[in-house]
Design a protein around this motif. Sequence first.
Motif, mmCIF file in Angstrom:
data_model
loop_
_atom_site.group_PDB
_atom_site.id
_atom_site.type_symbol
_atom_site.label_atom_id
_atom_site.label_comp_id
_atom_site.label_asym_id
_atom_site.label_seq_id
_atom_site.Cartn_x
_atom_site.Cartn_y
_atom_site.Cartn_z
ATOM 1 N N VAL A 179 0.838 -1.196 0.000
ATOM 2 C CA VAL A 179 0.000 0.000 0.000
ATOM 3 C C VAL A 179 0.877 1.251 0.000
ATOM 4 N N HIS A 180 1.905 1.264 0.844
ATOM 5 C CA HIS A 180 2.797 2.423 0.914
ATOM 6 C C HIS A 180 3.527 2.641 -0.403
ATOM 7 N N VAL A 181 4.069 1.565 -0.979
ATOM 8 C CA VAL A 181 4.785 1.666 -2.247
ATOM 9 C C VAL A 181 3.865 2.182 -3.346
ATOM 10 N N ALA A 184 2.996 5.903 -2.886
ATOM 11 C CA ALA A 184 4.097 6.787 -3.264
ATOM 12 C C ALA A 184 4.259 6.860 -4.775
ATOM 13 N N ASN A 185 4.097 5.733 -5.457
ATOM 14 C CA ASN A 185 4.312 5.688 -6.904
ATOM 15 C C ASN A 185 3.159 6.300 -7.701
ATOM 16 N N LEU A 186 1.938 6.163 -7.195
ATOM 17 C CA LEU A 186 0.764 6.615 -7.942
ATOM 18 C C LEU A 186 0.169 7.903 -7.403
ATOM 19 N N GLY A 187 0.643 8.365 -6.248
ATOM 20 C CA GLY A 187 0.126 9.598 -5.688
ATOM 21 C C GLY A 187 -1.230 9.463 -5.031
ATOM 22 N N ILE A 188 -1.484 8.312 -4.402
ATOM 23 C CA ILE A 188 -2.739 8.121 -3.680
ATOM 24 C C ILE A 188 -2.486 8.206 -2.179
ATOM 25 N N ASP A 189 -3.556 8.236 -1.398
ATOM 26 C CA ASP A 189 -3.486 8.365 0.053
ATOM 27 C C ASP A 189 -3.489 6.967 0.671
ATOM 28 N N ALA A 190 -2.360 6.542 1.233
ATOM 29 C CA ALA A 190 -2.249 5.197 1.787
ATOM 30 C C ALA A 190 -3.196 4.986 2.962
ATOM 31 N N GLY A 209 10.181 -4.497 3.825
ATOM 32 C CA GLY A 209 10.950 -3.317 3.467
ATOM 33 C C GLY A 209 10.876 -3.043 1.977
ATOM 34 N N HIS A 210 11.247 -1.843 1.582
ATOM 35 C CA HIS A 210 11.260 -1.470 0.168
ATOM 36 C C HIS A 210 12.539 -0.694 -0.123
ATOM 37 N N SER A 211 12.747 -0.388 -1.401
ATOM 38 C CA SER A 211 13.939 0.350 -1.813
ATOM 39 C C SER A 211 13.565 1.329 -2.916
ATOM 40 N N VAL A 228 11.538 -3.037 7.825
ATOM 41 C CA VAL A 228 10.288 -2.298 7.651
ATOM 42 C C VAL A 228 10.545 -0.821 7.931
ATOM 43 N N ALA A 229 10.080 0.051 7.037
ATOM 44 C CA ALA A 229 10.327 1.488 7.162
ATOM 45 C C ALA A 229 9.411 2.107 8.221
ATOM 46 N N PRO A 230 9.855 3.186 8.869
ATOM 47 C CA PRO A 230 9.013 3.862 9.865
ATOM 48 C C PRO A 230 7.636 4.250 9.321
ATOM 49 N N SER A 231 7.559 4.681 8.063
ATOM 50 C CA SER A 231 6.272 5.064 7.483
ATOM 51 C C SER A 231 5.323 3.870 7.385
ATOM 52 N N VAL A 232 5.876 2.692 7.140
ATOM 53 C CA VAL A 232 5.048 1.485 7.062
ATOM 54 C C VAL A 232 4.600 1.066 8.457
ATOM 55 N N TRP A 233 5.495 1.181 9.441
ATOM 56 C CA TRP A 233 5.096 0.898 10.822
ATOM 57 C C TRP A 233 3.954 1.832 11.246
#
Length: 285
Positions: A179-181, A184-190, A209-211, A228-233
């Motif tokens: 959802v986060h990825v 960020a890529n499509l400009g939607i609200d997670a 995690g992502h890169s 896992v990134a802080p934003s995902v947590w």
Amino acid sequence: MEATPVPAGAGLGLKPQHFDAALSCAAPGLWFEVHPENYMMDGGPRLAWLEAVRGRHPIALHGVSLSLAGPDAPDAAHLQRLARLAARIEPVLVSEHLAWSRADGRYFPDLLPVPRTGETLARLAANIARTQDVLKRRIALENPSHYLHMDCHAWSEPEFLGELVRRTGCGLLVDVNNVHVSAANLGIDAAAYLAQLPADAIEEIHLAGHSRDHNLPGLLVDSHDAAVAPSVWALYRTLVARIGPRPTLIERDGNVPAFDELLAERDTAQDILAASRQVQEECAS
């Protein structure tokens, strides 16, 4: 082998290099998840290894090759092998992806996207129903990661997933990193995306995690090769606060660290689940 209740805690993706540590670990609520494609054989050391871990911990199966959104029905022989493995291991959860990877006899090494149209919805519903009929159990469907805009969608993804749940009785596996990825890529609200998912249908949560893509620095990649990134947590905490504690898996497929490092990350999810459970109990008392 007796069936194991669905775990209420946090689990880890099971890696061969962690076999001894997984087998001996006594962390409360710990469970493991594997890709069934790696174990769909009649015997041998790999299956014996999985059965040994299954004797100590609950196991979930997370498929990557049924191609439920593809133009062809799920491969009958593959489904039968999956059913035999499920009967042998008695997994607590079985899940697959909202994606396709097979068409006209050709297989692709990826989970490919589909337009969210009425035609796709009908095809997915039929393939999910076939799978559930063969397995004689409910499966959970995972939301995909997105990297490009598609102009042909007739449904939002939360609406599409909700309609699949209504038509088939399947559950949902919510991958918060996906959802986060995608956001960020499509400009939607997670956060808005997660708020629209039907809470009662969510059977499992994935965290990974992502890169960033080296050639396209603005593009996030669902790489499963980092913590896992802080934003995902943060998104995960918000989701659990809304729906309550659900089985949660930490995924790591690249740059796999030592077992203790993964277990520490898993303990963060376990603490969030425990806090949510305490809130529920206090509200009920």
